[in-house]
Scaffold this active site. Structure first.
Site, PDB file in Angstrom:
ATOM      1  N   ILE B  86      15.800  67.231  91.232  1.00  0.00           N
ATOM      2  CA  ILE B  86      15.528  65.919  90.486  1.00  0.00           C
ATOM      3  C   ILE B  86      16.301  64.976  91.232  1.00  0.00           C
ATOM      4  CG2 ILE B  86      15.822  64.983  88.250  1.00  0.00           C
ATOM      5  CD1 ILE B  86      14.156  67.544  88.312  1.00  0.00           C
ATOM      6  N   CYS B 145      27.499  69.032  93.947  1.00  0.00           N
ATOM      7  CA  CYS B 145      26.542  67.679  94.460  1.00  0.00           C
ATOM      8  C   CYS B 145      27.169  67.124  95.814  1.00  0.00           C
ATOM      9  CB  CYS B 145      26.390  66.641  93.375  1.00  0.00           C
ATOM     10  SG  CYS B 145      28.051  65.786  92.997  1.00  0.00           S
ATOM     11  N   GLY B 234      17.149  80.046  86.679  1.00  0.00           N
ATOM     12  CA  GLY B 234      16.303  81.027  85.962  1.00  0.00           C
ATOM     13  C   GLY B 234      16.729  82.486  86.056  1.00  0.00           C
TER      14      GLY B 234
HETATM   15  C1  LIG Z   1      15.638  70.845  86.098  1.00  0.00           C
HETATM   16  C2  LIG Z   1      17.167  71.130  86.218  1.00  0.00           C
HETATM   17  C3  LIG Z   1      18.263  70.016  86.329  1.00  0.00           C
HETATM   18  C4  LIG Z   1      19.612  70.280  86.546  1.00  0.00           C
HETATM   19  N1  LIG Z   1      20.606  69.342  86.448  1.00  0.00           N
HETATM   20  C5  LIG Z   1      21.880  69.681  86.629  1.00  0.00           C
HETATM   21  C6  LIG Z   1      22.728  68.556  86.480  1.00  0.00           C
HETATM   22  O1  LIG Z   1      22.534  67.428  86.351  1.00  0.00           O
HETATM   23  N2  LIG Z   1      24.189  69.029  86.479  1.00  0.00           N
HETATM   24  C7  LIG Z   1      24.572  70.240  86.706  1.00  0.00           C
HETATM   25  O2  LIG Z   1      25.808  70.527  86.754  1.00  0.00           O
HETATM   26  N3  LIG Z   1      23.765  71.402  86.620  1.00  0.00           N
HETATM   27  C8  LIG Z   1      22.424  70.949  86.753  1.00  0.00           C
HETATM   28  N4  LIG Z   1      21.287  72.051  86.828  1.00  0.00           N
HETATM   29  C9  LIG Z   1      21.987  73.366  86.949  1.00  0.00           C
HETATM   30  C10 LIG Z   1      21.980  73.942  85.433  1.00  0.00           C
HETATM   31  O3  LIG Z   1      22.903  73.464  84.709  1.00  0.00           O
HETATM   32  C11 LIG Z   1      22.234  75.585  85.615  1.00  0.00           C
HETATM   33  O4  LIG Z   1      23.730  75.749  86.303  1.00  0.00           O
HETATM   34  C12 LIG Z   1      21.561  76.456  86.479  1.00  0.00           C
HETATM   35  O5  LIG Z   1      20.126  76.234  86.352  1.00  0.00           O
HETATM   36  C13 LIG Z   1      21.596  77.959  86.337  1.00  0.00           C
HETATM   37  O6  LIG Z   1      21.291  78.111  84.774  1.00  0.00           O
HETATM   38  P1  LIG Z   1      19.915  78.598  84.428  1.00  0.00           P
HETATM   39  O7  LIG Z   1      19.437  79.768  85.346  1.00  0.00           O
HETATM   40  O8  LIG Z   1      20.289  79.123  83.124  1.00  0.00           O
HETATM   41  O9  LIG Z   1      19.215  77.499  84.501  1.00  0.00           O
HETATM   42  C14 LIG Z   1      20.184  71.832  86.477  1.00  0.00           C
HETATM   43  C15 LIG Z   1      18.949  72.912  86.343  1.00  0.00           C
HETATM   44  C16 LIG Z   1      17.720  72.511  86.325  1.00  0.00           C
HETATM   45  C17 LIG Z   1      16.816  73.586  86.245  1.00  0.00           C
END
Ligand SMILES: Cc1cc2nc3c(=O)[nH]c(=O)nc-3n(C[C@H](O)[C@H](O)[C@H](O)COP(=O)(O)O)c2cc1C
Ligand SMILES: Cc1cc2nc3c(=O)[nH]c(=O)nc-3n(C[C@H](O)[C@H](O)[C@H](O)COP(=O)(O)OP(=O)(O)OC[C@H]3O[C@@H](n4cnc5c(N)ncnc54)[C@H](O)[C@@H]3O)c2cc1C
Ligand code: FES
Lengths: 322, 334
Positions: B86, B145, B234
């Site tokens: 993104i 980041c 995921g």
């Molecule tokens: C589409 C998307 C956007 C994300 N944007 C951010 C973000 O802006 N800041 C951040 O710290 N993590 C961001 N993440 C990471 C998630 O907060 C999380 O740490 C990561 O996806 C692992 O967890 P999950 O498997 O439950 O998604 C993003 C993840 C996804 C999929």
């Protein structure tokens, strides 16, 4: 009751679009029994017992379906246009039904087309901005490419009931990929349905724009749904004739509800500022004049969008964004 | 007329179980939060259910200025996961303070505000703008980041950069709200990064962010994502995330690391997934990508986790935190 809502601008900030002046219904998440699954040319047409989702839906909105047997490896929902919403559907004992038309494309949509009556689908709907209403009395043309005509028949009925002239242009690669011919003819009359196929197996041999061009005149309002290349061509014809085009785009969506920012394309807002705009909430229908076609490339793998240099928050210097 | 349509995502309360937990001084009504970037700023989920029922809403990372994000395609589905690039699209902190924070406050949501910056000073500036705003429950520092000053190297991949960002934020916040550092799994020694953050004043750790991945389209024979690489998230990354939580909590138990709350993140789709994180050492969890599959997931996981903990005889969340370490230690002692 006309289900068509008033014009709403594309690309305004989320805070505004989701505020009070946005008349979209809130979506619901429902577990829907499949009531029917019938072939229709190259597609399958499914009827779902969708309860509140069916009672809320407006033309131009879509549904997001969970796919695969839980726990599925296909995590993302598949977006499909709502073809019809029929509260108290007499064909199904008065159930509140949603109808969808699905083209088997990859594993997710194939799984959907294999559902049988009695199977249950997890559906989030209705999503996205409904088709905006045209100016009172404006002539309208509805252009559908392939299954893109799925949301248009419903719109045709509403526009006809609101007193508009409605021409329908249906186009596809071949006859089996046309959708909604009989239904459209039943709504607007056979004379106002214009068919084109690439191979000439039905109607005029050619593109939808060949049929659209003679219908496009000053003040015409064109509604189109189909592949991006078709949408761009429709926009050019409509704009060239002094008309408006409302285009329903098909962007890859991870969430469908506005939380992930994957489904964006560059669109100029009411304030003239271009933003990477979410097609799942600010769209899927956009004003063709506002789409930044200069930043969109259409290739064999589909459409991709660059970030225009004047886009809000565009990287200032090369290498600065990430 | 009968309809089979039912509202999805409901699980009853676990009787006699106390679902409350805490991240430093922030008390949470339940241990399941949304994950940054997977719930925007709560408003869209608010159209589906009451976001005040969530442990907290963690916002998309907020930047100082508006940012357009990357070109498209920005995502690709992968087996049990997805890639995203993104590029931190967002309107910037002014718009966040004007539109989003008030909405969260008005709707009774606990807000954990995620921040991201190009350098340590920008992080500190953002934290300063937020800390006295009513409704900010905690600040989550997204150090996963790129660091513009340091050849674009991700802050969280380097203990020195992590420490610099965290100490800058901690100084500005001055203990008024808890500061969480969000770690990347893409490091050789996650304990070393955790130590850098905790030694420099972080009140807790959020772990983990996405892990870097890539997909090539075999028809067009080019990378699928416009940004070439993207973050994998995921259920596909869940074992990696559980391992990271395990290692950091183990270091705390050994006394190698100051004890602090851990928020577990990565591939949580069910209550039992969340339970793995709690047993490995997390005091709370975040649900990210699963929200795309099931918008009600953050609520549902909360109810399922409470039931799973109650069924195992735990009276509250705190009793279960790190329990798998205890079980292993007991076995070793025998
Ligand atoms: C589409 C998307 C956007 C994300 N944007 C951010 C973000 O802006 N800041 C951040 O710290 N993590 C961001 N993440 C990471 C998630 O907060 C999380 O740490 C990561 O996806 C692992 O967890 P999950 O498997 O439950 O998604 C993003 C993840 C996804 C999929
Ligand atoms: C607003 C909207 C309305 C749509 N209406 C219909 C409809 O009425 N009937 C219909 O058959 N199809 C429709 N589509 C397209 C449909 O969503 C895709 O064909 C489907 O997602 C492909 O999934 P798959 O598993 O079959 O294919 P795969 O290629 O395996 O999908 C992999 C991933 O890419 C995404 N993806 C792939 N192609 C598309 C695409 N064209 N659009 C969006 N996402 C895509 C999928 O969601 C999935 O996450 C619509 C798409 C959108 C955005
Ligand atoms: S698909 Fe997630 S924001 Fe549009």
């Amino acid at each position: 009751m006309s289900a068509v809502t008033g014009p709403a601008p594309a690309g305004v900030p989320a805070a505004e679009t989701l505020g009070a002046r946005d008349r979209r219904p809130d979506p619901v998440q429902v577990r829907c029994a499949v009531l029917a699954n019938e072939p229709d040319g190259a597609y399958r047409r499914l009827v779902l017992d969708a309860g509140e989702a069916a009672r809320r839906a407006l033309p131009g909105q879509f549904a997001a379906l969970a796919v695969g047997e839980p726990p599925t490896a296909m995590l993302l929902r598949r977006a499909v246009s709502i073809h019809a919403a029929t509260p108290g559907d007499r064909r199904f004992d008065g159930a509140d039904t949603l109808e969808i038309v699905v083209a088997p494309h990859g594993p997710g949509t194939e799984w959907v087309t294999r559902r049988r009556a009695g199977d249950v689908l997890d559906v989030v709907a209705p999503l996205g901005r409904p088709f905006p209403a045209p100016e009172v009395g404006a002539p309208t043309v509805l252009v559908g490419g392939g299954y893109g005509s799925a949301p248009l028949v419903w719109l045709a009925r509403d526009l006809r009931d609101a007193g508009h002239r409605v021409d329908v242009v249906l186009g596809a690669a071949s006859r089996d990929k046309l959708f909604g011919l009989e239904e459209a003819a039943a709504v607007v009359g056979p004379d106002l349905v214009h068919v084109t196929t690439d191979d000439g197996s039905a109607g005029l041999r050619g593109r939808v724009t060949d049929a659209l061009a003679p219908l496009a005149r000053d003040g015409v309002v064109v509604y189109a749904c189909g592949p991006m290349a078709m949408l761009r061509a429709v926009h050019e014809v409509a704009a060239g004739a002094g008309g408006t085009s409302w285009l329903a785009v098909e962007e890859s969506m991870a969430c469908g509800i506005g939380v992930c920012m994957t489904c964006v394309l560059p669109v100029r807002g009411e304030d003239g500022v271009t933003r990477m705009t979410r097609s799942c909430v600010e769209g899927p229908t956009f004003d063709g004049d506002r789409v930044r076609w200069d930043a969109i490339s259409i290739g064999p793998g589909g459409a991709t969008s660059a970030v225009p240099a004047d886009c809000l928050g565009a990287p200032v210097a090369a290498g600065k964004g990430h | 007329m009968t309809t089979t349509a039912t509202s999805a995502g409901s699980a009853g309360p676990a009787v006699g179980f106390d679902p409350r937990t805490a991240i430093g001084t922030l008390e949470l009504k339940n241990p399941v939060l949304t994950a940054s970037g997977c719930a925007a700023a709560g408003r869209e989920l608010g159209r589906l259910y009451d976001v005040a029922a969530l442990g907290a809403v963690v916002t998309k990372s907020i930047l100082r200025d508006a940012r357009s994000g990357r070109p498209t395609p920005r995502m690709a589905e992968t087996p049990s996961g997805m890639l995203n690039s993104i590029g931190l699209q967002g309107p910037g902190i002014d718009a966040f303070l004007a539109h989003d924070l008030p909405w969260l406050r008005d709707h009774g949501a606990t807000a954990v505000v995620s921040i991201a910056g190009n350098d340590a000073a920008e992080f500190a500036e953002l934290a300063g703008r937020l800390v006295d705003e009513p409704g900010v429950g905690a600040v989550e520092v997204n150090i996963s980041c790129p660091n513009v000053a340091n050849r674009g190297l991700v802050f969280a991949c380097d203990p020195g950069s992590s420490a610099e960002v965290v100490s800058g934020v901690v100084d500005v916040v001055g203990g008024r709200v808890p500061v969480l550092a969000k770690l990347s799994p893409d490091v050789t020694d996650i304990v070393a990064i955790a130590r850098a953050c905790l030694d420099h004043g972080a009140d807790g750790l959020a772990m983990v962010n996405t892990t870097l991945g890539m997909v090539v389209d075999t028809d067009t024979m080019r990378p699928v994502l416009a940004g070439v690489t993207g973050g994998l998230s995921g259920p596909a990354i869940r074992p990696i995330a559980v391992r990271c939580v395990w290692q950091v909590h183990a270091a705390m138990r050994r006394g190698d690391l100051r004890t602090a709350p851990i928020v577990g993140i990565g591939g949580i789709l069910t209550g039992l997934d969340a339970l793995q994180f709690v047993l490995a050492g997390a005091s709370a969890v975040q649900v990210g990508t699963s929200t795309f599959h099931d918008p009600s997931a953050p609520l549902r996981v909360g109810a399922e986790l409470a039931q799973a903990l109650a069924a195992r005889g735990f009276a509250g969340v705190a009793d279960a935190v790190g329990h798998a370490h205890t079980v292993l230690a007991r076995e070793g002692a025998r």
